[in-house]
Design a protein around this motif. Structure first.
Motif, short mmCIF file in Angstrom:
data_model
loop_
_atom_site.label_atom_id
_atom_site.label_comp_id
_atom_site.label_asym_id
_atom_site.label_seq_id
_atom_site.Cartn_x
_atom_site.Cartn_y
_atom_site.Cartn_z
N ILE A 1 -13.28 -1.25 5.01
CA ILE A 1 -12.53 -2.46 4.10
C ILE A 1 -11.63 -1.69 3.23
CG2 ILE A 1 -13.11 -4.05 2.65
CD1 ILE A 1 -15.76 -4.40 3.94
N GLY A 2 -12.03 -0.51 2.75
CA GLY A 2 -11.12 -0.09 1.69
C GLY A 2 -9.79 0.48 2.27
N TRP A 3 -9.96 1.20 3.64
CA TRP A 3 -8.77 1.54 4.37
C TRP A 3 -7.88 0.58 4.72
CZ3 TRP A 3 -7.46 0.38 9.51
CH2 TRP A 3 -6.61 1.15 10.09
N ALA A 4 -8.62 -0.66 5.20
CA ALA A 4 -7.77 -1.70 5.54
C ALA A 4 -7.07 -2.45 4.43
CB ALA A 4 -8.58 -2.98 6.32
N SER A 5 -7.70 -2.54 3.31
CA SER A 5 -7.24 -3.08 2.18
C SER A 5 -5.94 -2.53 1.73
CB SER A 5 -8.31 -3.31 0.89
OG SER A 5 -9.41 -3.94 1.36
N ALA A 6 -5.94 -1.09 1.73
CA ALA A 6 -4.98 -0.13 1.19
C ALA A 6 -3.87 -0.29 2.11
CB ALA A 6 -5.37 1.27 0.98
N ARG A 7 -4.08 -0.39 3.43
CA ARG A 7 -2.88 -0.59 4.32
C ARG A 7 -2.25 -1.85 4.06
NH1 ARG A 7 -1.57 2.81 8.77
NH2 ARG A 7 -0.76 0.67 9.66
N VAL A 8 -3.04 -2.94 3.94
CA VAL A 8 -2.45 -4.35 3.83
C VAL A 8 -1.60 -4.21 2.35
CG1 VAL A 8 -2.80 -6.87 3.67
CG2 VAL A 8 -3.77 -5.47 5.36
N ASP A 9 -2.01 -3.80 1.39
CA ASP A 9 -1.52 -3.88 0.06
C ASP A 9 -0.28 -2.96 0.11
OD1 ASP A 9 -3.38 -5.45 -1.31
OD2 ASP A 9 -4.47 -3.73 -1.84
N ARG A 10 -0.11 -1.84 0.81
CA ARG A 10 0.91 -1.25 0.80
C ARG A 10 2.02 -1.91 1.50
NH1 ARG A 10 1.00 4.11 4.07
NH2 ARG A 10 1.39 2.75 5.83
N ARG A 11 1.68 -2.52 2.75
CA ARG A 11 2.62 -3.35 3.54
C ARG A 11 3.14 -4.51 2.84
NH1 ARG A 11 5.17 -3.50 8.26
NH2 ARG A 11 5.71 -5.23 9.20
N TYR A 12 2.28 -5.25 2.12
CA TYR A 12 2.59 -6.29 1.33
C TYR A 12 3.65 -5.76 0.27
CZ TYR A 12 1.92 -10.16 -1.90
OH TYR A 12 2.14 -11.35 -3.02
N ALA A 13 3.44 -4.98 -0.53
CA ALA A 13 4.55 -4.50 -1.53
C ALA A 13 5.72 -4.35 -1.08
CB ALA A 13 3.81 -3.25 -2.12
N ARG A 14 5.78 -3.74 0.38
CA ARG A 14 7.26 -3.58 0.83
C ARG A 14 8.00 -4.83 1.27
NH1 ARG A 14 6.03 1.69 4.80
NH2 ARG A 14 5.77 3.08 3.15
N VAL A 15 6.86 -5.56 1.86
CA VAL A 15 7.26 -6.91 2.39
C VAL A 15 8.03 -8.04 1.59
CG1 VAL A 15 6.98 -9.18 3.78
CG2 VAL A 15 6.25 -6.88 4.61
N VAL A 16 7.04 -8.09 0.29
CA VAL A 16 7.54 -8.98 -0.95
C VAL A 16 8.60 -8.78 -1.44
CG1 VAL A 16 6.10 -8.04 -2.61
CG2 VAL A 16 6.34 -10.40 -1.93
N ALA A 17 9.06 -7.34 -1.60
CA ALA A 17 10.30 -6.89 -2.29
C ALA A 17 11.53 -7.34 -1.50
CB ALA A 17 10.06 -5.36 -2.61
N ARG A 18 11.28 -7.36 -0.31
CA ARG A 18 12.52 -7.82 0.52
C ARG A 18 13.22 -9.22 0.31
NH1 ARG A 18 10.22 -5.98 6.52
NH2 ARG A 18 9.80 -3.67 5.98
N PRO A 19 14.35 -9.26 0.34
CA PRO A 19 15.21 -10.57 0.11
C PRO A 19 15.04 -11.50 1.16
CG PRO A 19 16.89 -9.15 0.23
CD PRO A 19 15.54 -8.22 0.32
N GLY A 20 15.19 -12.56 1.04
CA GLY A 20 15.02 -13.64 2.41
C GLY A 20 13.82 -14.47 2.40
N PRO A 21 13.46 -14.94 3.51
CA PRO A 21 12.40 -15.85 3.44
C PRO A 21 11.12 -15.26 3.64
CG PRO A 21 13.64 -15.62 5.75
CD PRO A 21 14.26 -14.99 4.72
N ALA A 22 10.02 -16.04 3.13
CA ALA A 22 8.83 -15.34 3.16
C ALA A 22 8.22 -15.19 4.64
CB ALA A 22 7.95 -16.16 2.41
N SER A 23 7.58 -14.14 4.77
CA SER A 23 6.68 -13.85 5.97
C SER A 23 5.47 -14.13 6.01
CB SER A 23 6.96 -12.10 6.15
OG SER A 23 5.92 -11.68 5.46
#
Length: 489
Positions: free
Chosen positions: A417-439
């Motif tokens: 769970i800790g591994w999955a949470s860290a991976r998702v958090d890292r990817r979320y931080a990258r995706v949410v910073a991009r301009p354009g429509p929400a994924s």
């Protein structure tokens, strides 16, 4: 390119040269001291009849450790929604509240076994938290996806959003109609439960139909509101059209009916608040830090007393307090005691279930008339074994995994769970910073972060209905096609 140029191109937040960075440094020491020293010491030094034995010291170590990790989440440069909400729950429910119960010498539910069972429960929670951290450390912060691991981002389908909104209104409308009208949703949770009982939706021993109806009545409405809100925030084109604004107003009204704090459990309303907060302010470090920081205060000052919405005026119970720690020894924070009772239950000859409880949660929709020996809620099962008058008890994720897979399985589960949470958090931080429509990820992560309090509290069987319906709704609006006209813009 010179080092000076590279430094100049770094985000101000990362270099610490911005006013926000300076403010974070100023607040760092008081915050860390408050969560790791002052609050645990304040609780530990309160008068009470509790013993200063192994349980107390283990509980104090767990509280300090969780406080340090929560401080790291709040003060970190990157927003980690899943890890942050995990440590907020651990700090309050498994840390401060359980420490207060040990100091006062009173627990929300009787501890059926010996003090050694309670000590084992605290130690297992501490080990599982370390495993969660170890799993998160395995995710390298600077790692980037290679060509083999690049996936096409899942986006919101423009056409399917209208279908989700239709499902939201249909599901909520059916929910309102089955329960007898709008007035029931503004009375009390007791009246909601009575309406469900009289409607014939629930049968003795089976709550599958009720869980499905509740899920379809509340989850699509919340998710549709999140999608439309994010759409209006990210799309100037949408803000210039009347139809998205009309949809937003209609969905706000719908959620005000089916997702209000009067007719819903407090943990679900907390999910609604956090999901909407992180949807509206996905890139705001201030809102993220405020949500985690104020969450500690709200858990002590607001959450225990919000239970008054469960009852009508005639049945409202007066809240009596003789100690400043009394709100923390109420039934809201029975997780550590119930974990200890689960250990006693297994040691009494019932043993481990080897995945049976998890299978029952995953197949929640199967009625007991078809699956005659379908597992009960873990909290209900343990409470019935204790001959408790009230069987509506929690079963924290630690207890669920321990009962199913033993101590090693529980530790491995929290590491995963800790591994999955860290991976998702890292990817979320990258995706949410991009301009354009929400994924899809920018919608799923806030929803899971809010709902994690329910998943961590348990029982999993009660939480499974809304999880399954949430997954179905996200799948409904997801498109992997790259054409721009298919995506919500």
């Amino acid at each position: 390119m010179s080092a000076v140029t590279l430094t100049a191109r770094r985000p101000a937040e990362a270099t610490g040269g911005s006013p926000r960075g300076a403010l974070r440094r100023v607040l760092a020491l008081p915050l860390v001291l408050s969560l790791t020293v002052l609050m645990p010491a304040f609780v530990a030094l309160q008068p009470g009849t509790g013993l200063r034995d192994q349980v107390f010291w283990l509980q104090l170590v767990l509280t300090v450790y969780a406080g340090a990790r929560l401080s790291a989440m709040i003060l970190g440069r990157h927003r980690k929604l899943l890890q942050g909400t995990f440590w907020l729950f651990v700090y309050m429910a498994m840390g401060i509240a359980a420490l207060a119960q040990d100091v006062v010498g009173k627990t929300p539910v009787p501890v059926a076994g010996s003090r050694s069972d309670l000590a084992e429960a605290v130690a297992l929670v501490l080990v599982a938290c370390v495993a969660f951290d170890a799993g998160a450390v395995l995710v390298r912060p600077g790692a980037r996806s290679t060509a083999r691991t690049v996936f096409r981002p899942a986006m919101v389908s423009r056409r399917r959003l209208a279908l989700l909104i239709a499902v939201a209104f249909a599901g909520s409308g059916l929910f309102v109609m089955k329960l007898g009208g709008l007035s029931v949703f503004f009375a009390s949770r007791m009246e909601i439960n009575e309406s469900i009982a009289t409607s014939g939706l629930s049968t003795p021993g089976s709550q599958a139909s009720t869980a499905i109806l509740r899920g379809f009545g509340t989850v699509p409405a919340l998710l549709a509101l999140m999608v439309v809100t994010r759409w209006l925030i990210t799309s100037p084109r949408a803000r210039g059209r009347p139809l998205p604004w009309m949809a937003l107003v209609a969905l706000v009204g719908l959620n005000g009916i089916v997702n209000n704090p009067i007719s819903n459990p407090r943990y679900w309303f907390l999910t609604v608040l956090l999901a909407l907060l992180f949807t509206v302010f996905p890139q705001s470090p201030a809102m993220y830090r405020a949500a985690l920081s104020l969450g500690v205060a709200a858990a002590v000052l607001i959450f225990p007393f919000a239970d008054r919405f469960r009852y009508d005026e005639a049945n409202t119970r007066a809240t009596e307090t003789s100690s400043v720690l009394d709100p923390l020894v109420l039934k809201d924070y029975d997780q550590m005691a119930m974990f200890a009772n689960t250990i006693t239950y297994a040691d009494a000859g019932n043993g481990h279930t080897y995945g049976r409880q998890l299978a029952g949660s995953a197949l929640f929709f199967v009625p007991r008339s078809v699956w005659t020996d379908k597992p009960k809620d873990t909290g209900v099962m343990v409470s019935e074994w204790m001959a408790a008058a009230n069987t509506n008890r929690s079963s924290p994720l630690w207890a669920e995994l321990w009962l199913d897979f033993g101590p090693f399985g529980m530790v491995a589960g929290f590491g995963l769970i800790g591994w999955a949470s860290a991976r998702v958090d890292r990817r979320y931080a990258r995706v949410v910073a991009r301009p354009g429509p929400a994924s899809i990820l920018t919608l799923a992560v806030p929803l899971v972060a809010g709902y994690s309090f329910i998943l961590l509290r348990g029982p999993l069987l009660q939480a499974s209905g809304r999880v399954a319906i949430g997954i179905m709704c996200l799948a409904l609006i997801t498109t992997l096609r790259p054409e721009r006209w298919r995506q919500l813009r």
